[in-house]
Every structure is written in structure tokens, then in C-alpha cells.
Motif scaffolding. Structure first.
Motif, short mmCIF file in Angstrom:
data_model
loop_
_atom_site.label_atom_id
_atom_site.label_comp_id
_atom_site.label_asym_id
_atom_site.label_seq_id
_atom_site.Cartn_x
_atom_site.Cartn_y
_atom_site.Cartn_z
N GLY A 287 -13.43 13.70 -9.08
CA GLY A 287 -13.75 15.02 -8.54
C GLY A 287 -14.53 15.89 -9.50
O GLY A 287 -14.89 15.49 -10.61
N LEU A 288 -14.78 17.12 -9.06
CA LEU A 288 -15.47 18.09 -9.91
C LEU A 288 -14.69 18.33 -11.20
O LEU A 288 -15.28 18.58 -12.25
N VAL A 289 -13.37 18.26 -11.14
CA VAL A 289 -12.55 18.54 -12.30
C VAL A 289 -12.82 17.57 -13.45
O VAL A 289 -12.63 17.91 -14.62
N GLY A 290 -13.30 16.37 -13.13
CA GLY A 290 -13.61 15.42 -14.18
C GLY A 290 -14.89 15.73 -14.92
O GLY A 290 -15.10 15.26 -16.04
N TRP A 291 -15.77 16.50 -14.28
CA TRP A 291 -17.06 16.82 -14.89
C TRP A 291 -17.15 18.27 -15.35
O TRP A 291 -17.78 18.56 -16.37
N TRP A 292 -16.56 19.18 -14.59
CA TRP A 292 -16.73 20.61 -14.91
C TRP A 292 -15.44 21.35 -14.55
O TRP A 292 -15.40 22.12 -13.60
N PRO A 293 -14.36 21.11 -15.28
CA PRO A 293 -13.04 21.63 -14.88
C PRO A 293 -12.95 23.15 -14.84
O PRO A 293 -12.18 23.69 -14.05
N GLU A 294 -13.74 23.82 -15.66
CA GLU A 294 -13.68 25.29 -15.67
C GLU A 294 -14.15 25.91 -14.37
O GLU A 294 -13.89 27.09 -14.11
N HIS A 295 -14.87 25.12 -13.56
CA HIS A 295 -15.36 25.63 -12.27
C HIS A 295 -14.79 24.85 -11.08
O HIS A 295 -15.32 24.96 -9.97
N ALA A 296 -13.72 24.11 -11.32
CA ALA A 296 -13.10 23.32 -10.25
C ALA A 296 -11.79 23.98 -9.84
O ALA A 296 -10.86 24.08 -10.64
N VAL A 297 -11.71 24.45 -8.59
CA VAL A 297 -10.47 24.99 -8.05
C VAL A 297 -9.79 23.85 -7.29
O VAL A 297 -10.27 23.44 -6.23
N THR A 298 -8.71 23.35 -7.86
CA THR A 298 -8.03 22.19 -7.30
C THR A 298 -6.96 22.63 -6.32
O THR A 298 -6.36 23.69 -6.46
N PHE A 299 -6.69 21.79 -5.31
CA PHE A 299 -5.73 22.16 -4.27
C PHE A 299 -5.19 20.91 -3.60
O PHE A 299 -5.82 19.84 -3.66
N VAL A 300 -4.04 21.05 -2.97
CA VAL A 300 -3.41 19.95 -2.24
C VAL A 300 -3.76 20.05 -0.76
O VAL A 300 -4.16 19.08 -0.13
N ASP A 301 -3.60 21.23 -0.19
CA ASP A 301 -3.96 21.51 1.20
C ASP A 301 -4.29 22.98 1.35
O ASP A 301 -3.93 23.81 0.49
N TYR A 325 0.12 16.70 -10.08
CA TYR A 325 -1.20 16.47 -10.66
C TYR A 325 -1.92 17.79 -10.93
O TYR A 325 -2.29 18.08 -12.07
N ILE A 326 -2.13 18.61 -9.89
CA ILE A 326 -3.01 19.78 -10.08
C ILE A 326 -2.39 20.83 -10.99
O ILE A 326 -3.11 21.57 -11.67
N LEU A 327 -1.06 20.93 -11.05
CA LEU A 327 -0.43 21.97 -11.87
C LEU A 327 -0.26 21.57 -13.32
O LEU A 327 0.10 22.41 -14.16
N THR A 328 -0.50 20.30 -13.65
CA THR A 328 -0.42 19.87 -15.04
C THR A 328 -1.78 19.49 -15.60
O THR A 328 -1.91 19.32 -16.82
N HIS A 329 -2.78 19.37 -14.76
CA HIS A 329 -4.08 18.86 -15.18
C HIS A 329 -5.10 19.99 -15.34
O HIS A 329 -4.85 21.14 -14.96
N PRO A 330 -6.27 19.66 -15.89
CA PRO A 330 -7.35 20.65 -15.97
C PRO A 330 -7.73 21.18 -14.59
O PRO A 330 -7.34 20.63 -13.56
N GLY A 331 -8.56 22.23 -14.58
CA GLY A 331 -8.97 22.87 -13.35
C GLY A 331 -8.19 24.14 -13.12
O GLY A 331 -7.28 24.50 -13.88
N ILE A 332 -8.56 24.87 -12.07
CA ILE A 332 -7.89 26.10 -11.66
C ILE A 332 -7.08 25.76 -10.42
O ILE A 332 -7.64 25.58 -9.34
N PRO A 333 -5.76 25.64 -10.52
CA PRO A 333 -4.97 25.17 -9.38
C PRO A 333 -4.75 26.26 -8.33
O PRO A 333 -4.64 27.45 -8.65
#
Length: 424
Positions: A287-301, A325-333
Motif C-alpha cells: 500500500g501507500l504506507v510502504g512508500w509514503w507513510p506520512e501521507h497514508a491514512v490507514t483504515f479497516v473499514d 496492524y494499522i494501530l501498531t504500524h506506520p501511517g495515520i490510522p
């Protein structure tokens, strides 16, 4: 003056933001939604939420708000009136939570017909008492349904409502003025921009830069298509995440993007026991989080993928895996309202616990991710050297098992996930 009144929460470091979607698809049907959210603010603050995404605030042909008509008419919203909304944004600010408005400006529903087509607007008055009496000139000339006479569309068509001509300076000035009003009078501190593939990203930059600014948490809904091989999700999703990278670059990095590619990969990994998907060919996250985590808003649903619409839902029995995953990993959850408040105490407790781990460990959007295993039934990664995460049904972790003698302590666990934290 306005910045002093409303700019505080949005000036915090966006990299440690936790976004909370404060509604589901049917929240508009439940009455007094703004008041209900106001009552829930202390719990959201205690959980570590920093930004609250609110539904579209204006009058709308559809009760959910995504077919806006009278932009300044906040009294017709099914979520509550202007007074209740301002009370909510003010109370949130006192809790240190910035409110993010769902901004639907790709299209706008007209109220007057011409030759059987709704394409004239004379139903709204702005905050200075001026009539918003747009006509066909405000609609793109290549809109296939609404007979517009404006410039050509700068993005994708939205079939259900007239596509607005963002290339028109007068129209953009009116939208900027409306956004200023939402910011300074209503109290919003960031934008969630709906259907951003419908207009050019340079206009996103203009709307953001002239109001809340790029330092605020702004996020665009660019639902990018993924690559499939028959009924199987392709292993390589670089095209999808490149589309999002290009879009963020084109809006001058003023607006981040929801990481739809990560959602697709993560839920396929969980659903099909294919956790190998969570490491790409270069050893990075998908996903975007693998390339540009500071601009990736991650979500489950969200209200579209899950909720009552169920367009693309995460496997319900493995939602805990998604949050692990999203609450422990890079990105903006981004945490979804229904998962937190409606799915029961167990899931709510899991989400709260994971948010607390994120806070204690100081995990930010650009956190360092070390993926140590990604196999069919087993994924293991360490984030910032402080948090270890195991996903998948495999019980025997072999040499990867975090050990107490090395300072590791288990802090969360559930179906197909376990999380450890290293003591300082």
C-alpha cells in the motif's frame, strides 16, 4: 484572530495523529447525532483520538449528506443543526480534538429544472447574505447528464449529480469562501475531501492552502482500482499505490490519501491466510504506507466499505487483525465509529489497548518498520524497536518469539494476532 481561535489542535504534529470516523452510513437516521458525539468526546479523548471526522454538514438530497444542495444550510442536516454542530466542534477543541469536515465539492445538486434537467441553483444564501444563483455555467460542459456549459471536467464524472466546473475562478472563489466559513465560524480544522478523483489535484491544493493549510490533517478519498488476476488479488499492487503517490505530489502534499491499496491487501491476507502479502518485493509494507507513510491514512473499514453498505468489508471475525496492524504500524490510522461503539466491549477494549500501546511507544506515521517474517500463516514485524506484532494462525513462532528476558511483555492478543511491547 481566527487562527488563534480555531487553529490550536490542528497545529499538533500530524505525524502522531489518530483519526476517528465519527459516523456510519445510517447515523443520519438516528437523530441528534452531533449531540451524541459530544457526549462521547471524553471517551474518545481518553482513547487517544486526536482528530474527529464528521459527516457532510450541509443540506443534501440524500440523508447521508453526499448529494449536497444548499451548502450554507446546516439546519437541514439529518445529523443536527448549526447550533449543535458548533457546540460539538467547540467541545472537541476543549478536549484537544480537531474536527475534520467531510467536504463534498465535486458535485452539487440543483433545485431548478431546465428542459427537464436540474441544472440551476437559486436556493442558497452565503454568510454575507449573497445569493448563490449558479446556472449551467457552473456545471462542466462534458457532464453527460446535466447539460452544463462550463469548462471541461478536470477529473472523473460523477453520474448521480452535476459535476462542478472547478476550472471556473468564480466558482472556486465561492467554494473557498464557504470553506473559510466552515473553518472560522463553525470551527473545523481539517478537511476530508470526498471523491477527489473528480477534479484536478491542483484545486485540492488551492482549497487547502487558502484555508486550514497543509499542516492540518487533510485526507482525500481517492478510491483507486486494484489489480486482479481472475478472482485473485494480484501480488503486485505498485500501480495502485503509485496513483496515490502521484495524486499527493500533484496536490503539493497539502492533502494525504486513504490507503485503499493497503486495505485491499490486508483484508485479502487475513481472509485467505496469505500473510505473505504484507511484505512487498522490496521488503516494505504494502500500500501507500510502504512508500509514503506520512501521507497514508490507514483504515479497516468506513461508511462505504463496511457499515450497512458492505461494499468491500473486512472479514468481520478478523477485524481485530486489521486494527492490530494499522494501530501498531506506520501511517495515520483511522478508527471506525461502528467498530468502536457498536461491535461490543471486546473489540472496543482491543482498540483502546492498541491505541494505548501506540501512545506509550510513541509510534508516529513515519515509524521504522522491520518485517522479519511474512509467510502464508505467519507475519511478524517490529516497529521502532519497541513494539512487536504477530499476525496469522501459526502458533509456533520459533526464534521470532519475543522473550521476557529480553524485556518483551505481551500487551494485546486476539484471533490471529498478538502484540508485545518492550520495556524501557
Amino acid at each position: 484572530m481566527f487562527g488563534a481561535l480555531f487553529g490550536g489542535a490542528s497545529r499538533r504534529d500530524r505525524r502522531d495523529a489518530v483519526l476517528f470516523q465519527g459516523f456510519g452510513w445510517d447515523s443520519c437516521q438516528k437523530g441528534g447525532w452531533y449531540t451524541k458525539l459530544k457526549q462521547q468526546l471524553p471517551e474518545l479523548k481518553a482513547a487517544g483520538v486526536t482528530h474527529l471526522w464528521l459527516p457532510p454538514p450541509s443540506h443534501s438530497v440524500s440523508p447521508q449528506g453526499y448529494m449536497p444542495g444548499q451548502l450554507y444550510n446546516l439546519e437541514a442536516s439529518k445529523y443536527g443543526g448549526k447550533k449543535e454542530l458548533k457546540e460539538l466542534t467547540s467541545a472537541a477543541k476543549k478536549q484537544g480534538i480537531a474536527c475534520v469536515a467531510d467536504v463534498v465539492i465535486n458535485h452539487r445538486c440543483a433545485d431548478i429544472q431546465e428542459n427537464g434537467v436540474y441544472n440551476h441553483y437559486s436556493d442558497d444564501t452565503d454568510h454575507k447574505g449573497r445569493r448563490i444563483d449558479w446556472g449551467r455555467w457552473a456545471i462542466t460542459c462534458d457532464d453527460p447528464h446535466f447539460n452544463g456549459s462550463g469548462n471541461r471536467d478536470t477529473g472523473a464524472d460523477y453520474a448521480a449529480a452535476p459535476d462542478l466546473d472547478h476550472a471556473n475562478p468564480e466558482l472556486r472563489a465561492a467554494l473557498r469562501d464557504w470553506l473559510h466559513w466552515l473553518q472560522h465560524d463553525i470551527g473545523f480544522e481539517g478537511w476530508r475531501l470526498d471523491f477527489v478523483k473528480g477534479y484536478a489535484p491542483k484545486f485540492v491544493d488551492e482549497y487547502v492552502s487558502s484555508t486550514v493549510g497543509a499542516a492540518a490533517l487533510n485526507v482525500g478519498e481517492f478510491w483507486v482500482d486494484m489489480e486482479w488476476q481472475g478472482g485473485e488479488l494480484a501480488a503486485d499492487q505498485d500501480r495502485a499505490r503509485q496513483v496515490l503517490c502521484d495524486w499527493v505530489n500533484a496536490n503539493n502534499k497539502s492533502c494525504s490519501a486513504f490507503d485503499f491499496p493497503l486495505k485491499g491487501v490486508l483484508q485479502e491476507a487475513a481472509k485467505r491466510t496469505q500473510y505473505w502479502r504484507l511484505r512487498d518485493a522490496r521488503g516494505k509494507a504494502p500500500g501507500l504506507v510502504g512508500w509514503w507513510p506520512e501521507h497514508a491514512v490507514t483504515f479497516v473499514d468506513n461508511h462505504d466499505t463496511g457499515s450497512s453498505q458492505q461494499h468491500w468489508p473486512f472479514p468481520s471475525h478478523l477485524v481485530g487483525v486489521g486494527y492490530a496492524y494499522i494501530l501498531t504500524h506506520p501511517g495515520i490510522p483511522c478508527v471506525f465509529y461502528e467498530h468502536f461503539f457498536d461491535w461490543g466491549e471486546e473489540l472496543r477494549g482491543t482498540i483502546k489497548g492498541l491505541l494505548e500501546v501506540r501512545r506509550r511507544a510513541g509510534i508516529k506515521a513515519g515509524a521504522r518498520l522491520d518485517i522479519r517474517a511474512a509467510e502464508a500463516d505467519f507475519y511478524f514485524a517490529v516497529v521502532d524497536g519497541r513494539v512487536a506484532v504477530k499476525l496469522g494462525p501459526r502458533l509456533d513462532m520459533g526464534p521470532h518469539l519475543p522473550r521476557a528476558e529480553d524485556g518483551w511483555q505481551q500487551v494485546a492478543a486476539g484471533t490471529e494476532f498478538c502484540v508485545w511491547e518492550k520495556k524501557k
